[in-house]
Design a protein around this motif. Sequence first.
Motif, PDB file in Angstrom:
ATOM      1  N   THR A  43      -9.817  -5.992   0.659  1.00 34.43           N
ATOM      2  CA  THR A  43      -8.527  -4.925   1.277  1.00 34.43           C
ATOM      3  C   THR A  43      -9.038  -3.318   0.792  1.00 34.43           C
ATOM      4  OG1 THR A  43      -7.733  -5.049  -1.345  1.00 34.43           O
ATOM      5  CG2 THR A  43      -6.458  -6.685   0.107  1.00 34.43           C
ATOM      6  N   SER A  53      -7.523   0.909   1.801  1.00 36.32           N
ATOM      7  CA  SER A  53      -6.867   1.638   1.992  1.00 36.32           C
ATOM      8  C   SER A  53      -7.066   2.821   2.173  1.00 36.32           C
ATOM      9  CB  SER A  53      -5.403   2.012   1.319  1.00 36.32           C
ATOM     10  OG  SER A  53      -5.480   2.228   0.026  1.00 36.32           O
ATOM     11  N   THR A  55      -0.189  -0.156   9.850  1.00 32.88           N
ATOM     12  CA  THR A  55      -0.236   1.200   9.232  1.00 32.88           C
ATOM     13  C   THR A  55       0.723   2.338   9.786  1.00 32.88           C
ATOM     14  OG1 THR A  55      -1.152   3.649   9.869  1.00 32.88           O
ATOM     15  CG2 THR A  55      -1.149   2.318  11.960  1.00 32.88           C
ATOM     16  N   CYS A  99       0.877  -1.109  -0.082  1.00 35.88           N
ATOM     17  CA  CYS A  99       0.225   0.160   0.048  1.00 35.88           C
ATOM     18  C   CYS A  99       1.022   1.110   0.411  1.00 35.88           C
ATOM     19  CB  CYS A  99      -0.873   0.161   1.092  1.00 35.88           C
ATOM     20  SG  CYS A  99      -2.048   1.471   0.748  1.00 35.88           S
ATOM     21  N   VAL A 142      -0.963   6.529   5.649  1.00 34.83           N
ATOM     22  CA  VAL A 142      -1.932   5.477   5.314  1.00 34.83           C
ATOM     23  C   VAL A 142      -2.194   4.370   6.059  1.00 34.83           C
ATOM     24  CG1 VAL A 142      -1.507   5.476   2.226  1.00 34.83           C
ATOM     25  CG2 VAL A 142      -0.626   3.519   3.848  1.00 34.83           C
ATOM     26  N   PHE A 167      -3.762   0.431   6.102  1.00 36.88           N
ATOM     27  CA  PHE A 167      -4.353  -0.556   4.704  1.00 36.88           C
ATOM     28  C   PHE A 167      -5.164  -1.635   5.546  1.00 36.88           C
ATOM     29  CE2 PHE A 167      -1.906  -4.118   1.905  1.00 36.88           C
ATOM     30  CZ  PHE A 167      -3.236  -3.958   1.378  1.00 36.88           C
TER      31      PHE A 167
END
Length: 279
Positions: A142, A144, A168, A119, A154, A156
């Motif tokens: 998934t 994000s 994270t 990610c 981010v 994820f």
Amino acid sequence: MKRKYINLYIFGILSLMATPFITSCNELDGDNSDFDFEDKVKVESIERVPNTIRMATYNVHRCAPANSSVANYDMTANAIKLLDADVVALQELDKGTKNNPVDQIEELAKRNGYKPYFCKAVDMHGGEYGVGIMSKVEPLSTYSEKLPGDEPRVFFVCEFDDFVFIATHLCVAAATNRQWSYDLINSYVKKVYASVKKPVFLAGDLNDTSLPTNCLDNWQPVSASSTTFFSSSKRLDYILHWKGNETICEVVKTMVPRIEGFSFYDVSDHLPVIVDIAK
């Protein structure tokens, strides 16, 4: 007589240290002192407890040792192999950058038979930089979302059959950014998983030695309280269990592992964290 009492005292301490650790996440108070396993970390085996799900988080420092920028994928992959986790949150990953032109999570995954999911947090050095999740089975879905930070961050999400795992790496520069990040993560989890009866876990480098109220009101620390950022003797890396949907999780083992004949201190500037949850 004094020697006799000292021997009895030492024997008592060793007996306590050898006692298996089992607890329920829902019985904990929710502050950062819930798990003080420093003594147990030194004596427990890293071997998995049967009939558990093992989760891990590891800031791999671009797969380079603490004072280096040269990636060593075999060494980092070997460290991850020793953890023997079902799912691993990874932080500080490069993908196609000038210094690391490969996809780092792919390199680690193919050496260990994991399924890799990267990610991106930010474009960097001609490529991408971010977090990732490696798992032994393919997730159901998934997701994000961006988080605040001087260097963009981010979170994820990978949802599996029996649990939800969020990776994270929160902002290091400002506590206000970390607090705002928890608000955003909390809002998403409440919206999506409030009525879903499977445990939700948040794992990563949270860049805090004392978690803020808006984190602890919603998340229960379930990972060992030992040092994880060893250069400054701080605990920055956590695995948390979400309180919001009242799911029960039983922590059977948690540690920042030490292994005879292998030094995690030579792999990254952070140490890995593992948690075994009863199935």
